[in-house]
Design a protein around this motif. Structure first.
Motif, PDB file in Angstrom:
ATOM      1  N   VAL A  70      34.624  57.899  29.296  1.00 11.08           N
ATOM      2  CA  VAL A  70      33.989  58.203  27.994  1.00 11.08           C
ATOM      3  C   VAL A  70      32.945  57.016  27.393  1.00 11.08           C
ATOM      4  O   VAL A  70      31.763  57.317  27.338  1.00 11.08           O
ATOM      5  N   LYS A  71      33.640  55.856  27.580  1.00 16.62           N
ATOM      6  CA  LYS A  71      32.930  54.855  27.035  1.00 16.62           C
ATOM      7  C   LYS A  71      31.965  54.029  28.397  1.00 16.62           C
ATOM      8  O   LYS A  71      31.349  53.156  28.265  1.00 16.62           O
ATOM      9  N   ASN A  72      32.427  54.678  29.767  1.00 17.06           N
ATOM     10  CA  ASN A  72      31.700  54.171  30.639  1.00 17.06           C
ATOM     11  C   ASN A  72      31.873  52.821  31.090  1.00 17.06           C
ATOM     12  O   ASN A  72      31.016  51.911  31.272  1.00 17.06           O
ATOM     13  N   THR A  73      33.139  52.413  30.808  1.00 15.21           N
ATOM     14  CA  THR A  73      33.667  50.819  31.083  1.00 15.21           C
ATOM     15  C   THR A  73      34.557  50.848  32.202  1.00 15.21           C
ATOM     16  O   THR A  73      35.418  51.866  32.532  1.00 15.21           O
ATOM     17  N   VAL A  74      34.818  49.712  32.918  1.00 13.41           N
ATOM     18  CA  VAL A  74      35.770  49.412  33.872  1.00 13.41           C
ATOM     19  C   VAL A  74      36.342  48.060  33.094  1.00 13.41           C
ATOM     20  O   VAL A  74      35.716  46.962  32.949  1.00 13.41           O
ATOM     21  N   THR A  75      37.590  47.945  33.251  1.00 13.34           N
ATOM     22  CA  THR A  75      38.339  46.859  32.572  1.00 13.34           C
ATOM     23  C   THR A  75      39.558  46.380  33.715  1.00 13.34           C
ATOM     24  O   THR A  75      40.434  47.260  34.248  1.00 13.34           O
ATOM     25  N   THR A  76      39.643  45.239  33.974  1.00 15.50           N
ATOM     26  CA  THR A  76      40.607  44.469  34.701  1.00 15.50           C
ATOM     27  C   THR A  76      41.851  44.470  34.101  1.00 15.50           C
ATOM     28  O   THR A  76      41.835  44.368  32.768  1.00 15.50           O
ATOM     29  N   ARG A  77      42.723  44.157  34.832  1.00 12.55           N
ATOM     30  CA  ARG A  77      44.010  43.708  34.489  1.00 12.55           C
ATOM     31  C   ARG A  77      44.141  42.336  33.801  1.00 12.55           C
ATOM     32  O   ARG A  77      43.244  41.531  34.160  1.00 12.55           O
ATOM     33  N   TRP A  78      44.973  41.877  32.769  1.00 14.15           N
ATOM     34  CA  TRP A  78      45.007  40.481  32.327  1.00 14.15           C
ATOM     35  C   TRP A  78      45.617  39.869  33.349  1.00 14.15           C
ATOM     36  O   TRP A  78      46.247  40.314  34.175  1.00 14.15           O
ATOM     37  N   PHE A  79      45.195  38.572  33.437  1.00 14.42           N
ATOM     38  CA  PHE A  79      45.718  37.721  34.517  1.00 14.42           C
ATOM     39  C   PHE A  79      45.815  36.229  33.897  1.00 14.42           C
ATOM     40  O   PHE A  79      44.899  35.763  32.905  1.00 14.42           O
ATOM     41  N   LEU A 115      43.171  35.973  30.816  1.00 16.34           N
ATOM     42  CA  LEU A 115      41.685  36.447  30.638  1.00 16.34           C
ATOM     43  C   LEU A 115      41.738  37.783  31.469  1.00 16.34           C
ATOM     44  O   LEU A 115      42.455  38.325  32.210  1.00 16.34           O
ATOM     45  N   ARG A 116      40.577  38.790  31.261  1.00 16.96           N
ATOM     46  CA  ARG A 116      40.563  40.001  31.721  1.00 16.96           C
ATOM     47  C   ARG A 116      38.633  40.087  31.538  1.00 16.96           C
ATOM     48  O   ARG A 116      38.362  39.502  30.625  1.00 16.96           O
ATOM     49  N   TYR A 117      38.288  40.908  32.628  1.00 19.00           N
ATOM     50  CA  TYR A 117      36.853  41.429  32.395  1.00 19.00           C
ATOM     51  C   TYR A 117      36.651  42.574  32.105  1.00 19.00           C
ATOM     52  O   TYR A 117      37.628  43.382  32.393  1.00 19.00           O
ATOM     53  N   GLU A 124      31.815  41.252  30.378  1.00 14.54           N
ATOM     54  CA  GLU A 124      32.376  40.344  29.308  1.00 14.54           C
ATOM     55  C   GLU A 124      33.842  39.840  29.630  1.00 14.54           C
ATOM     56  O   GLU A 124      34.348  40.390  30.468  1.00 14.54           O
ATOM     57  N   THR A 125      34.142  38.858  28.797  1.00 14.20           N
ATOM     58  CA  THR A 125      35.575  38.237  29.139  1.00 14.20           C
ATOM     59  C   THR A 125      36.217  38.483  27.712  1.00 14.20           C
ATOM     60  O   THR A 125      35.703  38.442  26.966  1.00 14.20           O
ATOM     61  N   GLN A 140      35.549  28.712  34.120  1.00 14.04           N
ATOM     62  CA  GLN A 140      35.706  30.116  33.834  1.00 14.04           C
ATOM     63  C   GLN A 140      34.574  31.010  33.594  1.00 14.04           C
ATOM     64  O   GLN A 140      34.305  32.108  34.241  1.00 14.04           O
ATOM     65  N   GLN A 141      33.517  30.227  32.838  1.00 19.13           N
ATOM     66  CA  GLN A 141      32.206  30.922  32.920  1.00 19.13           C
ATOM     67  C   GLN A 141      31.542  30.964  34.173  1.00 19.13           C
ATOM     68  O   GLN A 141      30.834  31.931  34.562  1.00 19.13           O
ATOM     69  N   ARG A 142      31.675  29.903  35.102  1.00 15.00           N
ATOM     70  CA  ARG A 142      31.131  30.088  36.447  1.00 15.00           C
ATOM     71  C   ARG A 142      31.726  31.147  37.290  1.00 15.00           C
ATOM     72  O   ARG A 142      30.847  32.116  38.025  1.00 15.00           O
ATOM     73  N   GLU A 143      33.103  31.728  37.137  1.00 10.84           N
ATOM     74  CA  GLU A 143      33.734  32.669  37.431  1.00 10.84           C
ATOM     75  C   GLU A 143      33.029  34.113  37.086  1.00 10.84           C
ATOM     76  O   GLU A 143      32.936  34.990  38.013  1.00 10.84           O
ATOM     77  N   VAL A 144      32.816  33.944  35.966  1.00  6.42           N
ATOM     78  CA  VAL A 144      32.208  35.167  35.383  1.00  6.42           C
ATOM     79  C   VAL A 144      30.814  35.485  35.947  1.00  6.42           C
ATOM     80  O   VAL A 144      30.367  36.586  36.530  1.00  6.42           O
ATOM     81  N   ASP A 145      30.143  34.568  35.952  1.00 10.66           N
ATOM     82  CA  ASP A 145      28.466  34.274  36.527  1.00 10.66           C
ATOM     83  C   ASP A 145      28.667  34.860  37.957  1.00 10.66           C
ATOM     84  O   ASP A 145      27.931  35.587  38.374  1.00 10.66           O
TER      85      ASP A 145
END
Length: 159
Positions: A56-65, A91-93, A109-110, A141-146
């Motif tokens: 519905v929101k067209n999102t994919v969310t990872t599990r917290w780690f 954190l999760r994405y 996003e994180t 952490q930001q580098r991992e996001v990028d």
């Protein structure tokens, strides 16, 4: 249970010159076919096999780690004795897939929180325990996001 003061962690983290607000990784490209499937496959290839898809929101969310970051804090509840304790950073994405003018807009996003390690357990729904949201991430952490954002962009562009 020990009380965690959010001001103490904010002061500690903002005092460290390297902490900053998380920056989303956003890109636009031609409308890909099956973008959710491509995102899920790319996440799985990068170690994030357990994801939640919201059609519905067209999102994919990872599990917290657990990020592996641990902070030592000092608590002085009600002017009592000062006690040292630790908090771990989790954190999760969240990947949002939107369509704008025939193009696909993707935002990675994180979500970040810190939790008491003695009672924190990652479940399929989140992190159970004494947790507080964080408003900063560290450069690693930001580098991992990028890096993950770049991989998603490459996969969705078909190259």
């Amino acid at each position: 249970m020990k009380r965690i003061y959010p001001i103490a962690i904010v002061v500690a983290l903002t005092g460290a010159a390297c902490a900053h607000s998380p920056k989303p990784y956003t890109f636009t490209l031609e409308q890909p076919r099956n973008p959710v499937r491509v995102v899920v496959q790319t996440l799985a290839a990068n170690g994030f096999k357990d994801v939640a898809v919201d059609p519905v929101k067209n999102t994919v969310t990872t599990r917290w780690f657990d990020t592996g970051y641990r902070f030592r804090e000092i608590s002085d509840i009600d002017n009592g004795p000062k006690r040292e304790y630790y908090t771990d950073v989790f954190l999760r994405y969240r990947i949002s897939l939107m369509s704008e003018n025939g193009h696909g807009k993707v935002t990675l996003e994180t979500d970040v929180q810190r939790c008491a390690p003695t009672d924190s357990v990652v479940t399929s729904y989140g992190v159970d325990g004494s947790c507080l949201p964080m408003t900063v991430v560290f450069p690693t952490q930001q580098r991992e996001v990028d890096e993950l954002g770049s991989k998603l962009k490459l996969a969705l562009a078909g190259g």
